[in-house]
Design a protein around this motif. Structure first.
Motif, mmCIF file in Angstrom:
data_model
loop_
_atom_site.group_PDB
_atom_site.id
_atom_site.type_symbol
_atom_site.label_atom_id
_atom_site.label_comp_id
_atom_site.label_asym_id
_atom_site.label_seq_id
_atom_site.Cartn_x
_atom_site.Cartn_y
_atom_site.Cartn_z
ATOM 1 N N MET A 139 0.851 -1.209 -0.131
ATOM 2 C CA MET A 139 0.023 0.079 -0.142
ATOM 3 C C MET A 139 0.794 1.396 -0.100
ATOM 4 O O MET A 139 1.980 1.071 0.706
ATOM 5 N N ASN A 140 0.304 2.283 -0.763
ATOM 6 C CA ASN A 140 0.841 3.468 -0.810
ATOM 7 C C ASN A 140 0.458 4.448 0.458
ATOM 8 O O ASN A 140 -0.266 4.090 1.085
ATOM 9 N N PHE A 141 1.070 5.698 0.751
ATOM 10 C CA PHE A 141 0.510 6.599 1.792
ATOM 11 C C PHE A 141 -0.817 6.822 1.558
ATOM 12 O O PHE A 141 -1.347 6.923 2.478
ATOM 13 N N GLU A 142 -1.271 7.249 0.360
ATOM 14 C CA GLU A 142 -2.609 7.695 0.186
ATOM 15 C C GLU A 142 -3.669 6.633 0.551
ATOM 16 O O GLU A 142 -4.809 6.906 1.481
ATOM 17 N N GLN A 143 -3.344 5.394 0.364
ATOM 18 C CA GLN A 143 -4.313 4.273 0.847
ATOM 19 C C GLN A 143 -4.255 4.245 2.524
ATOM 20 O O GLN A 143 -5.294 4.021 2.951
ATOM 21 N N LEU A 144 -3.046 4.192 2.997
ATOM 22 C CA LEU A 144 -3.076 4.346 4.359
ATOM 23 C C LEU A 144 -3.714 5.238 4.814
ATOM 24 O O LEU A 144 -4.296 5.183 5.996
ATOM 25 N N LEU A 145 -3.686 6.338 4.513
ATOM 26 C CA LEU A 145 -4.441 7.801 4.832
ATOM 27 C C LEU A 145 -5.712 7.488 5.100
ATOM 28 O O LEU A 145 -6.802 7.726 5.547
ATOM 29 N N VAL A 146 -6.345 6.859 3.896
ATOM 30 C CA VAL A 146 -7.794 6.621 3.696
ATOM 31 C C VAL A 146 -8.109 5.680 4.817
ATOM 32 O O VAL A 146 -9.302 5.828 5.390
ATOM 33 N N ILE A 147 -7.326 4.479 4.942
ATOM 34 C CA ILE A 147 -7.664 3.510 5.986
ATOM 35 C C ILE A 147 -7.637 4.340 7.457
ATOM 36 O O ILE A 147 -8.644 3.842 8.343
ATOM 37 N N ALA A 148 -6.838 5.073 7.686
ATOM 38 C CA ALA A 148 -6.647 5.610 9.206
ATOM 39 C C ALA A 148 -7.728 6.814 9.018
ATOM 40 O O ALA A 148 -8.044 7.180 10.381
ATOM 41 N N GLY A 149 -8.615 7.241 8.070
ATOM 42 C CA GLY A 149 -9.527 8.092 8.301
ATOM 43 C C GLY A 149 -9.234 9.634 7.675
ATOM 44 O O GLY A 149 -8.211 10.309 8.061
ATOM 45 N N GLY A 150 -9.483 9.600 6.324
ATOM 46 C CA GLY A 150 -8.863 10.963 5.525
ATOM 47 C C GLY A 150 -9.163 12.171 5.889
ATOM 48 O O GLY A 150 -8.547 13.236 5.858
ATOM 49 N N PHE A 151 -10.513 12.303 6.783
ATOM 50 C CA PHE A 151 -10.813 13.524 7.400
ATOM 51 C C PHE A 151 -11.488 13.224 8.523
ATOM 52 O O PHE A 151 -12.893 13.706 8.669
ATOM 53 N N GLY A 152 -11.166 12.394 9.680
ATOM 54 C CA GLY A 152 -11.675 12.403 10.553
ATOM 55 C C GLY A 152 -11.583 13.055 11.742
ATOM 56 O O GLY A 152 -11.082 14.343 11.578
ATOM 57 N N ARG A 153 -11.821 12.538 13.035
ATOM 58 C CA ARG A 153 -11.640 13.571 14.179
ATOM 59 C C ARG A 153 -10.338 14.121 14.256
ATOM 60 O O ARG A 153 -9.979 15.301 14.663
ATOM 61 N N PHE A 154 -9.228 13.073 13.955
ATOM 62 C CA PHE A 154 -7.938 13.583 14.207
ATOM 63 C C PHE A 154 -7.507 14.700 13.286
ATOM 64 O O PHE A 154 -6.888 15.845 13.647
ATOM 65 N N GLN A 155 -8.009 14.732 11.889
ATOM 66 C CA GLN A 155 -7.587 16.048 10.947
ATOM 67 C C GLN A 155 -8.301 17.067 11.489
ATOM 68 O O GLN A 155 -7.908 18.131 11.401
ATOM 69 N N LYS A 156 -9.714 16.962 11.973
ATOM 70 C CA LYS A 156 -10.461 18.176 12.386
ATOM 71 C C LYS A 156 -9.658 18.877 13.380
ATOM 72 O O LYS A 156 -9.753 20.032 13.469
ATOM 73 N N THR A 157 -9.314 18.147 14.589
ATOM 74 C CA THR A 157 -8.606 18.509 15.481
ATOM 75 C C THR A 157 -7.469 19.522 14.974
ATOM 76 O O THR A 157 -7.156 20.427 15.558
#
Length: 530
Positions: free
Chosen positions: A1-19
């Motif tokens: 997997m590349n980084f973009e795929q991992l970022l989607v798995i981790a949540g592309g714009f979830g609570r972590f990114q909103k914070t």
């Protein structure tokens, strides 16, 4: 997997990114403070020249009379016999109806020294240019987090120190350093945010941060209304920066940058933490290679922007539009005191108009890039030129036209970031945006100097601010449309971007579309700042 795929798995714009975006947005308020505070701290109130002969007889009560700013009354003094004109041997008397003190009243930046005020503003803008280069390189080497934290700390220290400047030279030097930190915050805050956000949300999330800049723009007018002493106001806009010390503990590294610098383990730890905060499952073992992120990138220089006909045309047009946007944006913003209306209310409205301008951009961008850019540039330039037809006796009409011009330029400013990122191919995207930003900063340096021409002919600055966007509006129509089209990865893709074969080779919904390449929009908001 590349980084973009991992970022989607981790949540592309979830609570972590909103914070994270909350932490990114808060400094934007202080950026607006520092960018626009000179409207108040460097204001020139009505003043009268004092000679030794008549200093005691001059009635300061008449200082609020607009005629008091006439050259013969503000820069020359009649002798006791009222027969000849002498220099201001005893200095100047200033009206305190609006301001208690400004840098102008403290250091007598009037008459023959009036140009120093605008030169100081240009030096501040030069700091933004130097800072973009300095902190951009620093971020690439030491990380976005380090550069952002350092910029915030230095901005606070230099901002507070400027309030205690013993003379104008020290003040200008400190403002120059503040300017460099402004670029450091702008670049690295946006890059850190976009590197943690999935491709589909980067445009929305990036423009959302601009609302905080507009909020700071309006808030500054209220602060300046209640704090009329320039030194106290300088402290008030700078001291809150000390509150950001907690960023040391809450601001994350860029996982993408860590991976690019062969720190894969740290990147995986951060991605796993983001997934946990977002409530998303994350694979226990990850096969992620640095080459996956580097895929599709190659060595190119700024010279490649001019090697082929299509790239050369795009680059020159975009450089000019970036230059014009910043030139007119700051030309109108810093010239608000010349409109003849209530300075505080006008400043508030100039900040307020940015909200609908950016909101409208969000509505029109899905349909087109080229046409809205041209229309908004036309509105910005046309409104400025219409000001020439309005007599000075109608300041409120001129203010409305100036606000309309600011509306158009703000909207075109928001579009040009995204449009540029889509027009430059992947292999030249960062380089193209970087060079465009340099041209933009040149516009910022020239804006105060053009406003200085008002002293000789008030028509010239308005004519420049009106005509240059109109040329930009015409040039924008020569650019290709990028809405709903696959983005180019290589220079060859850019050269055949408008051909039917390009659309056939790279349909938008194809997995092999250049638009699916990692980092396609990564730099769309880099160096973002008016």
């Amino acid at each position: 997997m590349n980084f973009e795929q991992l970022l989607v798995i981790a949540g592309g714009f979830g609570r972590f990114q909103k914070t994270l975006y909350v932490w990114i947005c808060l400094p934007q308020i202080l950026l607006a403070f520092h960018m626009m505070v000179s409207v108040f701290t460097s204001a020139t109130p009505p003043h009268r020249c004092l000679s030794r002969a008549d200093a005691l007889q001059l009635q300061l009560a008449n200082l609020s009379d607009p005629r008091a700013t006439d050259h013969e009354r503000s820069c020359r003094a009649k002798t006791a016999g009222n027969q000849s004109v002498s220099e201001c041997e005893a200095g100047w008397a200033y009206s305190h109806d609006v301001f208690e003190t400004t840098t102008v009243t403290e250091w007598d930046l009037v008459c023959d020294r009036a140009s120093l005020n605008n030169i100081g503003s240009s030096i501040y803008m030069l700091g933004l240019l130097i800072g973009a280069v300095l902190f951009g390189a620093m971020a690439d080497r030491f990380g976005r987090r380090f550069a952002l934290l350092l910029s915030l700390a230095l901005q606070t220290v230099f901002g507070v120190a400027a309030a205690f400047s013993p003379n104008f030279l020290v003040y200008v030097i400190l403002r120059f350093f503040i300017g460099t930190t402004i670029s450091g915050i702008i670049i690295n805050a946006f890059v850190l945010g976009t590197e943690w956000t999935s491709t589909k949300r980067r445009m929305l999330a990036g423009i959302f941060t601009d609302y905080f800049f507009g909020f700071g723009y309006m808030l500054l007018a209220g602060m300046a209304y209640f704090i009329r002493d320039w030194r106290k106001l300088q402290v008030a806009i700078s001291a809150p920066g000390f509150l950001f010390i907690f960023y040391i503990w809450v601001l994350p590294h860029s996982a993408r940058w860590l991976l690019m610098n062969d720190r894969k383990e740290e990147a995986i730890v951060l991605l796993r933490r983001a997934a946990m905060v977002n409530g998303r499952p994350f694979p226990p073992t990850v096969q992620l290679d640095k080459g996956d992120v580097m895929q599709g990138q190659s060595q190119h220089s700024a010279a490649d922007l001019f090697r082929t006909p299509e790239m050369r045309k795009r680059a020159l047009i975009l450089f000019y539009i970036w230059f014009v946007n910043v030139l007119v944006y700051y030309g109108l913003s810093l010239g608000v005191s010349d409109l003849g209306t209530d300075l505080y209310l006008t400043q508030f409205l100039f900040g307020l108009v940015e909200i609908p301008a950016r909101s409208l951009v969000l509505l029109v961008l899905p349909c087109s890039r080229r046409l809205p850019l041209s229309i908004f540039l036309f509105i910005g330039g046309g409104a400025c030129l219409l000001m020439l037809a309005i007599p000075a006796d109608y300041p409120y009409i001129q203010t409305i036209l100036a606000m309309t011009g600011k509306f158009g330029i703000t909207a075109s400013f928001a579009i040009i970031y995204i449009y540029s990122a889509e027009l430059f191919p992947t292999v030249l995207r960062q380089t193209g945006i970087g060079v465009s930003s340099m041209f933009a900063r040149i516009g910022g340096v020239l804006a105060p100097m053009i406003n200085l021409l008002r002293q000789q002919n008030p028509v010239v600055p308005v004519l420049i601010f009106g005509s240059t966007p109109l040329l930009g509006a015409a040039l924008a129509l020569a650019l290709p449309e990028t809405a709903n089209k696959p983005l180019p990865d290589t220079i060859q893709d850019a050269e055949r971007f408008t051909s039917k074969k390009y659309d056939q080779d790279f349909p938008v919904d194809s997995n092999q579309s250049p638009s699916s390449t990692e980092g396609q929009e990564l730099q769309c908001l880099t160096n973002k700042s008016p």
